[in-house]
Design a protein around this motif. Sequence first.
Motif, PDB file in Angstrom:
ATOM      1  N   CYS A 228      29.454   2.266   7.311  1.00 14.30           N
ATOM      2  CA  CYS A 228      27.821   1.944   7.694  1.00 14.30           C
ATOM      3  C   CYS A 228      26.728   1.939   6.434  1.00 14.30           C
ATOM      4  O   CYS A 228      26.838   3.052   5.678  1.00 14.30           O
ATOM      5  CB  CYS A 228      27.379   3.202   8.593  1.00 14.30           C
ATOM      6  SG  CYS A 228      25.574   2.760   8.876  1.00 14.30           S
ATOM      7  N   CYS A 231      23.741   4.019   6.383  1.00 14.93           N
ATOM      8  CA  CYS A 231      24.101   5.496   6.064  1.00 14.93           C
ATOM      9  C   CYS A 231      24.594   5.644   4.844  1.00 14.93           C
ATOM     10  O   CYS A 231      24.519   6.686   4.371  1.00 14.93           O
ATOM     11  CB  CYS A 231      24.772   6.096   7.140  1.00 14.93           C
ATOM     12  SG  CYS A 231      24.671   6.015   8.900  1.00 14.93           S
ATOM     13  N   TYR A 235      32.983   6.132   8.422  1.00 18.59           N
ATOM     14  CA  TYR A 235      33.336   6.835   9.684  1.00 18.59           C
ATOM     15  C   TYR A 235      34.780   6.467  10.185  1.00 18.59           C
ATOM     16  O   TYR A 235      35.289   5.422   9.986  1.00 18.59           O
ATOM     17  CB  TYR A 235      32.128   6.551  10.791  1.00 18.59           C
ATOM     18  CG  TYR A 235      30.981   7.152  10.348  1.00 18.59           C
ATOM     19  CD1 TYR A 235      30.526   8.293  10.382  1.00 18.59           C
ATOM     20  CD2 TYR A 235      29.775   5.947  10.116  1.00 18.59           C
ATOM     21  CE1 TYR A 235      29.293   8.743  10.078  1.00 18.59           C
ATOM     22  CE2 TYR A 235      28.715   6.248   9.573  1.00 18.59           C
ATOM     23  CZ  TYR A 235      28.236   7.724   9.727  1.00 18.59           C
ATOM     24  OH  TYR A 235      26.952   8.237   9.535  1.00 18.59           O
ATOM     25  N   CYS A 258      27.364   3.785  14.316  1.00 14.97           N
ATOM     26  CA  CYS A 258      27.535   5.031  13.769  1.00 14.97           C
ATOM     27  C   CYS A 258      26.467   6.220  14.629  1.00 14.97           C
ATOM     28  O   CYS A 258      26.122   5.782  15.510  1.00 14.97           O
ATOM     29  CB  CYS A 258      26.926   5.025  12.405  1.00 14.97           C
ATOM     30  SG  CYS A 258      25.146   5.171  12.486  1.00 14.97           S
ATOM     31  N   LEU A 260      24.079   7.742  14.219  1.00 17.56           N
ATOM     32  CA  LEU A 260      22.686   7.508  13.987  1.00 17.56           C
ATOM     33  C   LEU A 260      22.418   6.198  14.463  1.00 17.56           C
ATOM     34  O   LEU A 260      21.204   5.920  14.872  1.00 17.56           O
ATOM     35  CB  LEU A 260      22.312   7.350  12.577  1.00 17.56           C
ATOM     36  CG  LEU A 260      22.444   8.603  11.713  1.00 17.56           C
ATOM     37  CD1 LEU A 260      21.850   8.503  10.375  1.00 17.56           C
ATOM     38  CD2 LEU A 260      21.958   9.990  12.308  1.00 17.56           C
ATOM     39  N   HIS A 262      23.201   3.013  13.990  1.00 19.48           N
ATOM     40  CA  HIS A 262      23.287   1.908  13.558  1.00 19.48           C
ATOM     41  C   HIS A 262      24.439   0.975  13.929  1.00 19.48           C
ATOM     42  O   HIS A 262      25.584   1.519  13.922  1.00 19.48           O
ATOM     43  CB  HIS A 262      23.418   2.340  11.914  1.00 19.48           C
ATOM     44  CG  HIS A 262      22.385   3.006  11.138  1.00 19.48           C
ATOM     45  ND1 HIS A 262      22.477   3.841  10.366  1.00 19.48           N
ATOM     46  CD2 HIS A 262      21.033   2.915  11.367  1.00 19.48           C
ATOM     47  CE1 HIS A 262      21.707   4.596  10.254  1.00 19.48           C
ATOM     48  NE2 HIS A 262      20.640   4.002  10.835  1.00 19.48           N
TER      49      HIS A 262
HETATM   50 ZN   LIG Z   1      24.640   4.580  10.134  1.00 18.86          ZN
END
Ligand SMILES: [Zn+2]
Length: 268
Positions: A228, A231, A235, A258, A260, A262
């Motif tokens: 990502c 970030c 992941y 992700c 968060l 995104h």
């Molecule tokens: Zn992210």
Amino acid sequence: MPRKKKVKAKDKARERVWKIRDSIQKLEDVKDKIIEFLNTTDESIDEAWITDVKEVYFSIVSAWELLKGISDDRTHYDKSAWSYLILAKSRLEQSSSELKITGKDGIKLESELRATFEVCWEQISTELENLVGKEEHKAPTQRVIKYSDEEYHLPCAICGEVGAGFKIGVSSIDGKKYLYYIGLTTTASFSLKDAKKVFSLLEEDKLAEVHDFAHESPALEEGMDAYCPKCDKIYCYNHYNVEEKWDEGWYDCHYGTCPLGHRRIILD
Ligand SMILES: [Zn+2]
Ligand SMILES: [Zn+2]
């Protein structure tokens, strides 16, 4: 745990796994209904669509067979069982994109397929986690793990499972050495000459630059699929919430979102 209790817990697990058969039976019934529908509908359909829905069902059956093996102590089957589950999900999305364009009856069957599939998925994945044991989520201490002089692993920022990696390997096609990227949804090969550059960026923990390098090459147009950029983190399949998109039976792309939120196309 005393031996007796342990045996009892195992018997119970076996019994629960066996019972998943009922949910698989429901999926089979829907699969048969869909095949009948595809064989008799006036809409123009592709023969391959029948194979696609069969594959949804048979991949679930394979995952369940492996799960039964795990409940008999063959715990090393877990990776293959997960692969079948992911394959089944992929075929579900494909089959669903086909059924959606076959009119009202097809749309109804699509939602039945999805509903029965989701029950199977839920039950099999839950038992897989129970039997193999949820690996403790532990954030890795390093972003890049040097596995050997010719191989680097990139662990998930949340659970530490390897999300992607680079390694030097020999091609089975021409017998030559290449630099390979192995990711969540794809693998790609680069010239061996690139290994030096990529490995030194990895040594310096420069994931963003490795991503840019991948981005610029035709082999990996969306960059590292496990990464990502917002970030600046890697992941795993689960934590990147990978989704596969199909359009009228044709593969479209993979999205990753992700933790968060995104979201981006990770493979096109
Ligand atoms: Zn992210
Ligand atoms: Zn993870």
